[in-house]
Write an enzyme that holds these catalytic residues in place. Structure first.
Site, PDB file in Angstrom:
ATOM      1  N   SER A 195     -96.708  54.241 -38.252  1.00  0.00           N
ATOM      2  CA  SER A 195     -95.437  53.640 -37.845  1.00  0.00           C
ATOM      3  C   SER A 195     -94.415  54.766 -37.700  1.00  0.00           C
ATOM      4  O   SER A 195     -94.644  55.896 -38.167  1.00  0.00           O
ATOM      5  CB  SER A 195     -94.963  52.640 -38.904  1.00  0.00           C
ATOM      6  OG  SER A 195     -94.605  53.345 -40.094  1.00  0.00           O
ATOM      7  N   ASP A 213     -97.764  52.998 -34.125  1.00  0.00           N
ATOM      8  CA  ASP A 213     -97.647  51.567 -34.407  1.00  0.00           C
ATOM      9  C   ASP A 213     -96.186  51.124 -34.214  1.00  0.00           C
ATOM     10  O   ASP A 213     -95.269  51.754 -34.762  1.00  0.00           O
ATOM     11  CB  ASP A 213     -98.095  51.346 -35.862  1.00  0.00           C
ATOM     12  CG  ASP A 213     -98.250  49.886 -36.219  1.00  0.00           C
ATOM     13  OD1 ASP A 213     -98.643  49.099 -35.343  1.00  0.00           O
ATOM     14  OD2 ASP A 213     -97.992  49.546 -37.393  1.00  0.00           O
ATOM     15  N   GLY A 273     -96.854  42.327 -43.994  1.00  0.00           N
ATOM     16  CA  GLY A 273     -96.625  42.250 -45.445  1.00  0.00           C
ATOM     17  C   GLY A 273     -97.372  41.069 -46.051  1.00  0.00           C
ATOM     18  O   GLY A 273     -98.323  40.556 -45.461  1.00  0.00           O
ATOM     19  N   THR A 301    -100.840  46.659 -45.467  1.00  0.00           N
ATOM     20  CA  THR A 301    -100.438  46.199 -46.799  1.00  0.00           C
ATOM     21  C   THR A 301    -101.611  46.120 -47.779  1.00  0.00           C
ATOM     22  O   THR A 301    -101.472  46.494 -48.946  1.00  0.00           O
ATOM     23  CB  THR A 301     -99.750  44.814 -46.665  1.00  0.00           C
ATOM     24  OG1 THR A 301     -98.637  44.950 -45.781  1.00  0.00           O
ATOM     25  CG2 THR A 301     -99.253  44.308 -48.002  1.00  0.00           C
TER      26      THR A 301
HETATM   27  P1  13P Z   1    -100.049  44.148 -42.733  1.00  0.00           P
HETATM   28  O1  13P Z   1     -98.695  44.355 -43.318  1.00  0.00           O
HETATM   29  O2  13P Z   1    -100.470  42.730 -42.796  1.00  0.00           O
HETATM   30  O3  13P Z   1    -101.076  45.028 -43.349  1.00  0.00           O
HETATM   31  O4  13P Z   1     -99.949  44.482 -41.175  1.00  0.00           O
HETATM   32  C1  13P Z   1    -100.048  45.776 -40.699  1.00  0.00           C
HETATM   33  C2  13P Z   1     -99.687  45.822 -39.256  1.00  0.00           C
HETATM   34  O5  13P Z   1     -99.784  44.859 -38.529  1.00  0.00           O
HETATM   35  C3  13P Z   1     -99.196  47.101 -38.729  1.00  0.00           C
HETATM   36  O6  13P Z   1     -98.744  46.973 -37.431  1.00  0.00           O
END
Ligand code: 13P
Length: 289
Positions: free
Chosen positions: A50, A85, A179, A233
């Site tokens: 990210s 991301d 999350g 997450t």
């Molecule tokens: P989670 O928070 O469910 O792991 O999602 C990660 C995600 O979609 C990153 O783009």
């Protein structure tokens, strides 16, 4: 092996009715654990970064250099894509420049015309360089780097308009949330997924917020055209739990248990176990062979 675009791995996954995992990386421990486990299981993998994680790791150039060097020094042979991301327009350009092999441009919070214009421009830039491009339509619920998205289901007509631009893959909200999922979460909206799939053809679809969705729902989504599932997450939670256990058992106070190589080892192993567990559900084990 050099980093690869996500295009070929996702087209194979879409045709083969399994999903490639995107595991987000946050530091060296994360990256190493994910790469080693995917290599052992012969699974192609997408490493997601990210914008926040990119900054934390001192910039996209550092991340790209670190990942490339690690893939080489660990002797990784499975296909690995390094993917931005939820990129902004500026972030997407910076990652193209930094040597990422895959980019997500998240224009979902923009008016649809602006999303389309910017996605179109970035698809053209990525195509020239053989980089894959993930487009997004409709908000995905939950919080990512401080941005809270409220729209949880994408409009199929907007999905079609963005898909017609020819992105490598398309992320669209179908009730998924980043999350932890709230206790009263209603589950994935399969009718919305079906409607989107009906107008987007064979384009691999992306399921964000992959942590905490019941396995049966993930498998059903994969059978309906999802070819990439994003997980961040779940790895964070197992890492934190394993590290807490180590400290609560007082192991950091025994011998040189405070050495970060020892202190972080249970968390790193927990990530490997979680990666294996997710790959089993996504069906991508052995698909790099
Ligand atoms: P989670 O928070 O469910 O792991 O999602 C990660 C995600 O979609 C990153 O783009």
């Amino acid at each position: 092996m050099a980093l690869v675009s996500a295009k070929e791995m996702l087209q194979k996954a879409e045709a083969g009715h399994y999903a490639v995992a995107q595991f987000n990386i946050n530091n060296l421990e994360w990256t190493k654990s994910i790469l080693l486990e995917c290599e052992e299981l012969k699974a192609p993998v997408i490493l997601g970064v990210s914008e926040g994680a990119g900054k934390y790791m001192t910039g996209f150039k550092t991340v790209a250099a670190m990942v490339k060097a690690m893939v080489e020094s660990l002797g990784i042979t499975v296909p690995v894509a390094l993917h931005l991301d939820h990129g902004s327009y500026e972030g997407a350009k910076a990652c193209i420049e930094a040597g990422f092999s895959s980019i997500m441009f998240d224009g979902s919070s923009l008016p649809i015309d602006e999303n389309i214009a910017k996605t179109k421009e970035l698809i053209a830039a990525c195509e020239k360089l053989g980089i894959s491009l993930e487009a997004e339509v409709g908000g995905i619920g939950g919080e990512e780097d401080g941005v809270i998205s409220t729209g949880e289901c994408a409009d199929p007509a907007e999905c079609k308009a963005v898909n017609d631009l020819g992105p490598t893959m398309l992320a669209c909200g179908i009730g998924n949330i980043h999350g932890k999922y709230p206790a009263n979460w209603k589950g994935l909206q399969f009718q919305v997924l079906e409607n989107i799939r009906a107008v987007t053809g064979n384009t691999p679809l992306v399921l964000h917020g992959g942590s905490g969705i019941p396995d049966e729902q993930i498998k059903k989504a994969i059978s309906m055209g999802v070819a990439k599932v994003n997980v961040n997450t779940e790895c964070q939670l197992v890492f934190a739990a394993a590290t807490r256990k180590y400290i609560e058992e007082g192991k950091d106070q025994q011998g040189k248990g405070y050495d970060p190589r020892k202190l972080l080892a249970p968390g790193a192993q927990a990530i490997r176990d979680e990666v294996r567990n997710r790959l089993e559900v996504f069906g991508s084990i052995g698909k790099a062979e």
